[in-house]
Write a protein that holds these residues in place. Structure first.
Motif, mmCIF file in Angstrom:
data_model
loop_
_atom_site.group_PDB
_atom_site.id
_atom_site.type_symbol
_atom_site.label_atom_id
_atom_site.label_comp_id
_atom_site.label_asym_id
_atom_site.label_seq_id
_atom_site.Cartn_x
_atom_site.Cartn_y
_atom_site.Cartn_z
ATOM 1 N N UNK A 12 131.539 42.937 -36.014
ATOM 2 C CA UNK A 12 130.444 42.270 -35.818
ATOM 3 C C UNK A 12 129.456 43.663 -35.259
ATOM 4 N N UNK A 13 127.901 44.132 -35.826
ATOM 5 C CA UNK A 13 127.851 46.029 -35.517
ATOM 6 C C UNK A 13 128.594 46.626 -35.465
ATOM 7 N N UNK A 14 129.881 46.193 -36.369
ATOM 8 C CA UNK A 14 130.354 47.772 -36.479
ATOM 9 C C UNK A 14 131.769 47.555 -35.526
ATOM 10 N N UNK A 15 131.729 46.480 -34.901
ATOM 11 C CA UNK A 15 132.895 46.673 -33.453
ATOM 12 C C UNK A 15 133.956 45.009 -34.820
ATOM 13 N N UNK A 16 135.028 45.777 -35.051
ATOM 14 C CA UNK A 16 136.266 44.807 -35.517
ATOM 15 C C UNK A 16 137.385 43.971 -34.842
ATOM 16 N N UNK A 17 137.883 43.746 -35.146
ATOM 17 C CA UNK A 17 139.257 42.441 -35.046
ATOM 18 C C UNK A 17 139.806 42.452 -36.120
ATOM 19 N N UNK A 18 141.236 42.609 -35.668
ATOM 20 C CA UNK A 18 142.231 42.237 -37.216
ATOM 21 C C UNK A 18 143.088 41.551 -36.115
ATOM 22 N N UNK A 19 143.245 40.236 -37.239
ATOM 23 C CA UNK A 19 144.011 39.130 -37.177
ATOM 24 C C UNK A 19 145.239 38.838 -38.299
ATOM 25 N N UNK A 20 146.495 38.693 -37.465
ATOM 26 C CA UNK A 20 147.726 38.117 -38.177
ATOM 27 C C UNK A 20 148.210 37.178 -37.876
ATOM 28 N N UNK A 21 148.295 36.403 -38.807
ATOM 29 C CA UNK A 21 149.041 35.573 -39.033
ATOM 30 C C UNK A 21 149.935 35.123 -38.347
ATOM 31 N N UNK A 22 151.170 35.131 -37.278
ATOM 32 C CA UNK A 22 152.052 35.192 -36.663
ATOM 33 C C UNK A 22 153.167 34.038 -37.971
ATOM 34 N N UNK A 23 153.039 33.580 -38.651
ATOM 35 C CA UNK A 23 154.295 32.977 -39.947
ATOM 36 C C UNK A 23 154.240 34.111 -40.909
ATOM 37 N N UNK A 31 130.621 36.947 -35.490
ATOM 38 C CA UNK A 31 132.005 37.606 -36.323
ATOM 39 C C UNK A 31 131.679 37.580 -38.063
ATOM 40 N N UNK A 32 131.268 38.336 -38.931
ATOM 41 C CA UNK A 32 131.767 38.539 -40.293
ATOM 42 C C UNK A 32 133.762 38.640 -40.061
ATOM 43 N N UNK A 33 133.339 37.986 -41.728
ATOM 44 C CA UNK A 33 134.997 37.654 -42.479
ATOM 45 C C UNK A 33 135.497 38.672 -43.537
ATOM 46 N N UNK A 34 135.900 39.295 -43.567
ATOM 47 C CA UNK A 34 136.055 41.004 -44.355
ATOM 48 C C UNK A 34 137.658 40.671 -44.872
ATOM 49 N N UNK A 35 137.995 41.125 -45.787
ATOM 50 C CA UNK A 35 139.553 41.524 -46.835
ATOM 51 C C UNK A 35 140.344 39.770 -46.044
ATOM 52 N N UNK A 36 140.000 38.591 -45.968
ATOM 53 C CA UNK A 36 140.748 37.823 -46.141
ATOM 54 C C UNK A 36 141.844 37.569 -46.755
ATOM 55 N N UNK A 37 143.338 37.700 -46.760
ATOM 56 C CA UNK A 37 144.249 37.245 -46.815
ATOM 57 C C UNK A 37 145.584 36.881 -46.394
ATOM 58 N N UNK A 38 146.581 36.912 -47.343
ATOM 59 C CA UNK A 38 147.646 36.927 -47.033
ATOM 60 C C UNK A 38 148.137 36.786 -45.662
ATOM 61 N N UNK A 39 147.680 35.995 -45.078
ATOM 62 C CA UNK A 39 147.946 35.568 -43.540
ATOM 63 C C UNK A 39 146.834 36.940 -42.593
ATOM 64 N N UNK A 40 146.099 37.439 -43.788
ATOM 65 C CA UNK A 40 145.512 38.129 -42.556
ATOM 66 C C UNK A 40 144.076 38.492 -42.612
ATOM 67 N N UNK A 91 145.714 30.668 -38.717
ATOM 68 C CA UNK A 91 144.626 31.658 -39.140
ATOM 69 C C UNK A 91 143.039 31.348 -39.337
ATOM 70 N N UNK A 92 143.295 30.449 -39.578
ATOM 71 C CA UNK A 92 141.903 29.390 -39.952
ATOM 72 C C UNK A 92 141.135 29.162 -38.951
ATOM 73 N N UNK A 93 141.819 28.344 -37.755
ATOM 74 C CA UNK A 93 141.116 28.598 -36.231
ATOM 75 C C UNK A 93 140.938 29.554 -36.085
ATOM 76 N N UNK A 94 141.389 30.286 -36.170
ATOM 77 C CA UNK A 94 140.957 31.643 -35.650
ATOM 78 C C UNK A 94 139.665 32.163 -36.362
ATOM 79 N N UNK A 95 139.537 32.029 -37.513
ATOM 80 C CA UNK A 95 138.560 31.974 -37.677
ATOM 81 C C UNK A 95 137.246 31.570 -38.000
#
Length: 139
Positions: free
Chosen positions: A47-58, A33-42, A20-24
């Motif tokens: 950016x400009x109202x377009x979003x992506x969600x990341x979830x650490x596979x572990x 991109x700006x990072x929001x709601x980071x925690x728990x592997x998520x 997750x940190x490497x992806x952030x």
């Protein structure tokens, strides 16, 4: 009186990542991109109202990344390239290309993230110019 707004807010791709940190670092440091709601592997990125969600596979007990492609329609892909050029230059060779005109009438900047996900910024060319004009408010 019922709420007259539409219920669907947006479509947000959910990308599984190994680290997750490497992806952030990639999405915030390279693509802006700006990072929001980071925690728990998520993490929720926007950016400009377009979003992506990341979830650490572990965090999900998964190990295999299922590579996805995310397409961001932009008004000016050359301006996007100019904005990102210095950061893109820090990536290993072969991790990005463009802008390039595609045979399907899109001009695209294509970037690969640390897990192999493809992030494309594109705009219509030829008969696709102005394809999103119906969304712009009247002047």
């Amino acid at each position: 009186m019922a709420d007259e707004r539409s219920n669907i807010i947006q479509v947000t791709p959910f990308l599984g990542v190994r680290d997750l940190q490497a992806s952030l670092d990639f999405y915030t440091g390279i693509l802006g991109f700006g990072a929001y709601a980071v925690g728990g592997g998520y993490a929720y990125l926007e950016r400009e109202r377009a979003g992506i969600r990341l979830l650490e596979l572990n965090a999900m007990g998964e190990r295999e990344v299922h590579v996805l492609t995310c397409y961001f329609d932009v008004h000016d892909v050359d301006a996007e390239h100019a904005r990102l050029a210095d950061a893109l230059a820090t990536l290993p060779t072969g991790r990005w290309k463009g802008p390039v005109d595609q045979p399907y009438n899109q001009r695209e900047l294509i970037v690969q993230d640390p897990d192999g996900h493809i992030i494309t910024f594109g705009q219509g060319i030829g008969p696709n110019v102005g394809q999103w004009d119906y969304r712009d408010p009247p002047s």
